[in-house]
Motif scaffolding. Structure first.
Motif, PDB file in Angstrom:
ATOM      1  N   GLU A  27      53.800  41.101  33.070  1.00  0.00           N
ATOM      2  CA  GLU A  27      54.540  40.727  34.279  1.00  0.00           C
ATOM      3  C   GLU A  27      54.115  39.315  34.702  1.00  0.00           C
ATOM      4  O   GLU A  27      53.196  39.129  35.513  1.00  0.00           O
ATOM      5  CB  GLU A  27      54.243  41.729  35.390  1.00  0.00           C
ATOM      6  CG  GLU A  27      55.361  41.820  36.404  1.00  0.00           C
ATOM      7  CD  GLU A  27      55.036  42.860  37.456  1.00  0.00           C
ATOM      8  OE1 GLU A  27      55.096  42.516  38.647  1.00  0.00           O
ATOM      9  OE2 GLU A  27      54.685  44.003  37.071  1.00  0.00           O
ATOM     10  N   THR A  28      54.707  38.341  34.045  1.00  0.00           N
ATOM     11  CA  THR A  28      54.375  36.940  34.329  1.00  0.00           C
ATOM     12  C   THR A  28      55.602  36.093  34.047  1.00  0.00           C
ATOM     13  O   THR A  28      56.650  36.619  33.665  1.00  0.00           O
ATOM     14  CB  THR A  28      53.171  36.488  33.479  1.00  0.00           C
ATOM     15  OG1 THR A  28      52.737  35.208  33.934  1.00  0.00           O
ATOM     16  CG2 THR A  28      53.490  36.400  31.984  1.00  0.00           C
ATOM     17  N   ILE A  33      52.879  30.404  35.268  1.00  0.00           N
ATOM     18  CA  ILE A  33      51.772  29.878  34.444  1.00  0.00           C
ATOM     19  C   ILE A  33      51.750  28.349  34.494  1.00  0.00           C
ATOM     20  O   ILE A  33      50.702  27.734  34.707  1.00  0.00           O
ATOM     21  CB  ILE A  33      51.868  30.385  32.983  1.00  0.00           C
ATOM     22  CG1 ILE A  33      51.819  31.913  32.935  1.00  0.00           C
ATOM     23  CG2 ILE A  33      50.747  29.798  32.135  1.00  0.00           C
ATOM     24  CD1 ILE A  33      52.131  32.520  31.568  1.00  0.00           C
ATOM     25  N   CYS A 111      32.385  26.996  27.701  1.00  0.00           N
ATOM     26  CA  CYS A 111      33.300  25.836  27.677  1.00  0.00           C
ATOM     27  C   CYS A 111      32.545  24.510  27.681  1.00  0.00           C
ATOM     28  O   CYS A 111      33.141  23.460  27.435  1.00  0.00           O
ATOM     29  CB  CYS A 111      34.259  25.891  28.854  1.00  0.00           C
ATOM     30  SG  CYS A 111      35.151  27.450  28.944  1.00  0.00           S
ATOM     31  N   LEU A 155      45.708  32.319  29.976  1.00  0.00           N
ATOM     32  CA  LEU A 155      45.041  31.025  30.134  1.00  0.00           C
ATOM     33  C   LEU A 155      44.472  30.457  28.837  1.00  0.00           C
ATOM     34  O   LEU A 155      44.260  29.248  28.732  1.00  0.00           O
ATOM     35  CB  LEU A 155      43.878  31.148  31.132  1.00  0.00           C
ATOM     36  CG  LEU A 155      44.212  31.679  32.529  1.00  0.00           C
ATOM     37  CD1 LEU A 155      42.936  31.875  33.330  1.00  0.00           C
ATOM     38  CD2 LEU A 155      45.144  30.716  33.242  1.00  0.00           C
ATOM     39  N   PHE A 156      44.198  31.332  27.874  1.00  0.00           N
ATOM     40  CA  PHE A 156      43.348  30.906  26.756  1.00  0.00           C
ATOM     41  C   PHE A 156      44.114  30.789  25.443  1.00  0.00           C
ATOM     42  O   PHE A 156      45.195  31.370  25.278  1.00  0.00           O
ATOM     43  CB  PHE A 156      42.185  31.887  26.598  1.00  0.00           C
ATOM     44  CG  PHE A 156      41.273  31.906  27.802  1.00  0.00           C
ATOM     45  CD1 PHE A 156      40.242  30.991  27.918  1.00  0.00           C
ATOM     46  CD2 PHE A 156      41.469  32.814  28.837  1.00  0.00           C
ATOM     47  CE1 PHE A 156      39.408  30.993  29.034  1.00  0.00           C
ATOM     48  CE2 PHE A 156      40.646  32.827  29.960  1.00  0.00           C
ATOM     49  CZ  PHE A 156      39.608  31.910  30.054  1.00  0.00           C
ATOM     50  N   LEU A 188      32.409  34.346  35.824  1.00  0.00           N
ATOM     51  CA  LEU A 188      33.145  34.258  34.552  1.00  0.00           C
ATOM     52  C   LEU A 188      32.283  34.914  33.485  1.00  0.00           C
ATOM     53  O   LEU A 188      31.272  34.358  33.069  1.00  0.00           O
ATOM     54  CB  LEU A 188      33.410  32.780  34.223  1.00  0.00           C
ATOM     55  CG  LEU A 188      34.201  32.432  32.974  1.00  0.00           C
ATOM     56  CD1 LEU A 188      35.461  33.250  32.850  1.00  0.00           C
ATOM     57  CD2 LEU A 188      34.546  30.958  32.977  1.00  0.00           C
ATOM     58  N   GLY A 213      38.967  33.411  39.336  1.00  0.00           N
ATOM     59  CA  GLY A 213      39.590  32.100  39.081  1.00  0.00           C
ATOM     60  C   GLY A 213      39.349  31.102  40.188  1.00  0.00           C
ATOM     61  O   GLY A 213      39.097  29.925  39.933  1.00  0.00           O
ATOM     62  N   TYR A 217      37.474  27.540  39.874  1.00  0.00           N
ATOM     63  CA  TYR A 217      38.181  26.311  40.260  1.00  0.00           C
ATOM     64  C   TYR A 217      37.309  25.470  41.204  1.00  0.00           C
ATOM     65  O   TYR A 217      37.129  24.271  41.007  1.00  0.00           O
ATOM     66  CB  TYR A 217      39.509  26.687  40.938  1.00  0.00           C
ATOM     67  CG  TYR A 217      40.315  25.491  41.359  1.00  0.00           C
ATOM     68  CD1 TYR A 217      41.193  24.870  40.470  1.00  0.00           C
ATOM     69  CD2 TYR A 217      40.196  24.961  42.640  1.00  0.00           C
ATOM     70  CE1 TYR A 217      41.921  23.759  40.851  1.00  0.00           C
ATOM     71  CE2 TYR A 217      40.923  23.848  43.019  1.00  0.00           C
ATOM     72  CZ  TYR A 217      41.784  23.262  42.119  1.00  0.00           C
ATOM     73  OH  TYR A 217      42.493  22.149  42.502  1.00  0.00           O
TER      74      TYR A 217
HETATM   75  N1  ACO Z   1      51.569  35.754  36.267  1.00  0.00           N
HETATM   76  C1  ACO Z   1      52.066  36.101  37.461  1.00  0.00           C
HETATM   77  N2  ACO Z   1      51.292  36.419  38.518  1.00  0.00           N
HETATM   78  C2  ACO Z   1      49.954  36.380  38.332  1.00  0.00           C
HETATM   79  C3  ACO Z   1      49.368  36.030  37.093  1.00  0.00           C
HETATM   80  C4  ACO Z   1      50.243  35.716  36.040  1.00  0.00           C
HETATM   81  N3  ACO Z   1      49.795  35.372  34.804  1.00  0.00           N
HETATM   82  N4  ACO Z   1      48.035  36.087  37.229  1.00  0.00           N
HETATM   83  C5  ACO Z   1      47.765  36.451  38.482  1.00  0.00           C
HETATM   84  N5  ACO Z   1      48.932  36.623  39.161  1.00  0.00           N
HETATM   85  C6  ACO Z   1      49.121  37.033  40.539  1.00  0.00           C
HETATM   86  C7  ACO Z   1      47.954  37.767  41.115  1.00  0.00           C
HETATM   87  O1  ACO Z   1      48.020  39.157  40.765  1.00  0.00           O
HETATM   88  C8  ACO Z   1      48.127  37.538  42.586  1.00  0.00           C
HETATM   89  O2  ACO Z   1      49.108  38.413  43.053  1.00  0.00           O
HETATM   90  P1  ACO Z   1      48.976  39.088  44.522  1.00  0.00           P
HETATM   91  O3  ACO Z   1      48.984  37.942  45.479  1.00  0.00           O
HETATM   92  O4  ACO Z   1      50.188  39.958  44.586  1.00  0.00           O
HETATM   93  O5  ACO Z   1      47.678  39.823  44.502  1.00  0.00           O
HETATM   94  C9  ACO Z   1      48.700  36.120  42.652  1.00  0.00           C
HETATM   95  O6  ACO Z   1      49.229  35.848  41.345  1.00  0.00           O
HETATM   96  C10 ACO Z   1      47.675  35.090  42.999  1.00  0.00           C
HETATM   97  O7  ACO Z   1      46.531  35.306  42.191  1.00  0.00           O
HETATM   98  P2  ACO Z   1      45.325  34.333  42.234  1.00  0.00           P
HETATM   99  O8  ACO Z   1      44.263  34.766  41.278  1.00  0.00           O
HETATM  100  O9  ACO Z   1      44.935  34.121  43.664  1.00  0.00           O
HETATM  101  O10 ACO Z   1      46.006  33.035  41.668  1.00  0.00           O
HETATM  102  P3  ACO Z   1      45.559  31.563  41.800  1.00  0.00           P
HETATM  103  O11 ACO Z   1      46.587  30.804  42.516  1.00  0.00           O
HETATM  104  O12 ACO Z   1      44.132  31.418  42.221  1.00  0.00           O
HETATM  105  O13 ACO Z   1      45.639  31.084  40.276  1.00  0.00           O
HETATM  106  C11 ACO Z   1      44.185  30.632  38.442  1.00  0.00           C
HETATM  107  C12 ACO Z   1      44.829  31.703  39.291  1.00  0.00           C
HETATM  108  C13 ACO Z   1      45.258  29.853  37.729  1.00  0.00           C
HETATM  109  C14 ACO Z   1      43.266  31.261  37.414  1.00  0.00           C
HETATM  110  C15 ACO Z   1      43.401  29.714  39.404  1.00  0.00           C
HETATM  111  O14 ACO Z   1      42.487  30.446  40.184  1.00  0.00           O
HETATM  112  C16 ACO Z   1      42.671  28.630  38.720  1.00  0.00           C
HETATM  113  O15 ACO Z   1      43.258  27.632  38.381  1.00  0.00           O
HETATM  114  N6  ACO Z   1      41.354  28.796  38.511  1.00  0.00           N
HETATM  115  C17 ACO Z   1      40.556  27.895  37.758  1.00  0.00           C
HETATM  116  C18 ACO Z   1      39.889  28.681  36.743  1.00  0.00           C
HETATM  117  C19 ACO Z   1      40.306  28.367  35.367  1.00  0.00           C
HETATM  118  O16 ACO Z   1      41.085  27.511  35.068  1.00  0.00           O
HETATM  119  N7  ACO Z   1      39.706  29.124  34.496  1.00  0.00           N
HETATM  120  C20 ACO Z   1      39.903  28.944  33.129  1.00  0.00           C
HETATM  121  C21 ACO Z   1      38.765  29.523  32.406  1.00  0.00           C
HETATM  122  S1  ACO Z   1      37.235  28.938  32.945  1.00  0.00           S
HETATM  123  C22 ACO Z   1      36.936  27.486  32.343  1.00  0.00           C
HETATM  124  O17 ACO Z   1      37.399  27.148  31.300  1.00  0.00           O
HETATM  125  C23 ACO Z   1      36.125  26.569  33.134  1.00  0.00           C
END
Ligand code: ACO
Length: 321
Positions: A27-28, A33, A111, A155-156, A188, A213, A217
């Motif tokens: 469900e995305t 994304i 990472c 994400l990966f 993480l 996440g 961030y």
């Molecule tokens: N598709 C659709 N909806 C989604 C998805 C998806 N793939 N994933 C989560 N959602 C939903 C959630 O269920 C939530 O729904 P709800 O409000 O009904 O509960 C809503 O989207 C918001 O979820 P959040 O986790 O708050 O989303 P956020 O805006 O924070 O974005 C993200 C998530 C992209 C991971 C963000 O936190 C981010 O950019 N974090 C940085 C971390 C990162 O990039 N990590 C990568 C790995 S770590 C590294 O390499 C350093």
């Protein structure tokens, strides 16, 4: 003596998976994304092994460097997803490449892994112990994903990068920093171990990557600009002297925030996450190779490489190309 990158290489799995492909079973959406991460597609290993991908990347790096496998003193591979726990990826590469004179070991700093490995190679070269080292970074993260968890699996990606470094009088690494904050490590994590020790009651089963996440961030946006400033200062340079900033490809919003905080335009921050997703230890060397093969790097360019991620950990190096 400096540590100079003399050759780069990368390899991605053949299977390319778009955001729309994922939305067929999750469900995305492409819109969700792309707007949250910048990621449009990723390559996932189906037939490939990490050893095979990394060997392809290494062969290209060796060829560009004009180095024969038997001339390597050391193979140092950064990964958290090697094909086997034993033997290590580096040992398998030593066999695949025929690098008969090289010692070999793996390093896991998630990472930040490629930066930590590159800096370890730099220390070996500065100490005089080794002159020619293969440093790789790569992952098959699709093995560690919960493919029902839309908040992580989108994400990966999978892939591998490699560089050959050599001792050089003039060009190479000018300054580096690295750091760790183990207290925040649980934002993480991936347990990925089923302990069958008969003396322990019950088994813990959380074999997949889980992530807070928003905490990741915040950590990245707060820590990376400071780490880059510190590495640039150690190199005896200023931010204005830097031509290219090659950051770990986690999320376009993190890269944009770093660009803003450093007051450097985004066109000095090349990216490939649109096509690759986040390949953890593979991100930086794959990006470096993509930029190099496009002819964007010129002799004497000043480059920042920066990695950050699980641990929590971070590392940055400044080098002259
Ligand atoms: N598709 C659709 N909806 C989604 C998805 C998806 N793939 N994933 C989560 N959602 C939903 C959630 O269920 C939530 O729904 P709800 O409000 O009904 O509960 C809503 O989207 C918001 O979820 P959040 O986790 O708050 O989303 P956020 O805006 O924070 O974005 C993200 C998530 C992209 C991971 C963000 O936190 C981010 O950019 N974090 C940085 C971390 C990162 O990039 N990590 C990568 C790995 S770590 C590294 O390499 C350093």
């Amino acid at each position: 003596m400096k540590t100079r990158i003399c050759g780069t290489g990368s390899a991605l799995p053949e299977k390319r998976v778009t955001n729309d492909d994922l939305s067929r079973f999750l469900e995305t959406s492409d819109e969700w994304i792309k707007s949250r991460t910048g990621i449009g597609a990723r390559h996932l290993a189906v037939e490939e092994t990490l050893t095979g991908l990394t060997a392809r990347a290494a062969e290209s790096a060796l060829q560009e460097a004009g180095v024969k496998p038997e001339e390597l003193d050391l193979i140092l591979s950064a990964t958290l997803s090697a094909d086997h726990i034993l033997p290590s990826l580096s040992c398998e590469l030593q066999r695949e490449l025929g690098a008969v004179n090289a010692a070999a070991f793996d390093l896991n700093a998630a990472c930040s892994g490629f930066l930590f490995a590159l800096q370890t190679a730099d220390a070996y070269i500065k100490s005089g112990q080794y002159q020619t080292i293969l440093v790789t970074g790569g992952e098959i993260l699709s093995r560690l994903m919960d493919w029902n968890d839309r908040s992580t699996c989108v994400l990966f990606g999978d892939g591998a990068g490699a560089v050959v470094v050599k001792a050089d009088e003039t060009y190479g690494i000018l300054g580096s920093v690295q750091g760790t904050d183990g207290v925040k490590g649980d934002v993480l994590s991936c347990e990925n171990r089923k302990n069958q020790n008969p003396y322990i009651a019950g088994t813990k089963d959380s074999a997949y990557v889980s992530m807070n996440g928003q905490e990741v961030y915040k950590f990245a946006v707060r820590t990376v600009p400071g780490a880059i400033h510190a590495a640039v200062e150690k190199a005896g340079l200023t931010i204005e002297d830097i031509d290219w900033f090659l950051l770990h490809q986690a999320n376009i919003r993190i890269i944009e925030a770093v660009s803003k905080r450093l007051h450097v335009p985004m066109d000095q921050f090349p990216t490939n996450l649109q096509e690759c997703g986040n390949i953890s230890a593979g991100s930086v060397p794959i990006l470096l190779h993509h930029v190099n093969e496009r002819g964007m790097l010129h002799k004497g360019d000043k480059i920042v490489l920066a990695g950050f991620g699980a641990g929590l950990s971070w590392g940055a190096s400044v080098l002259t190309w």
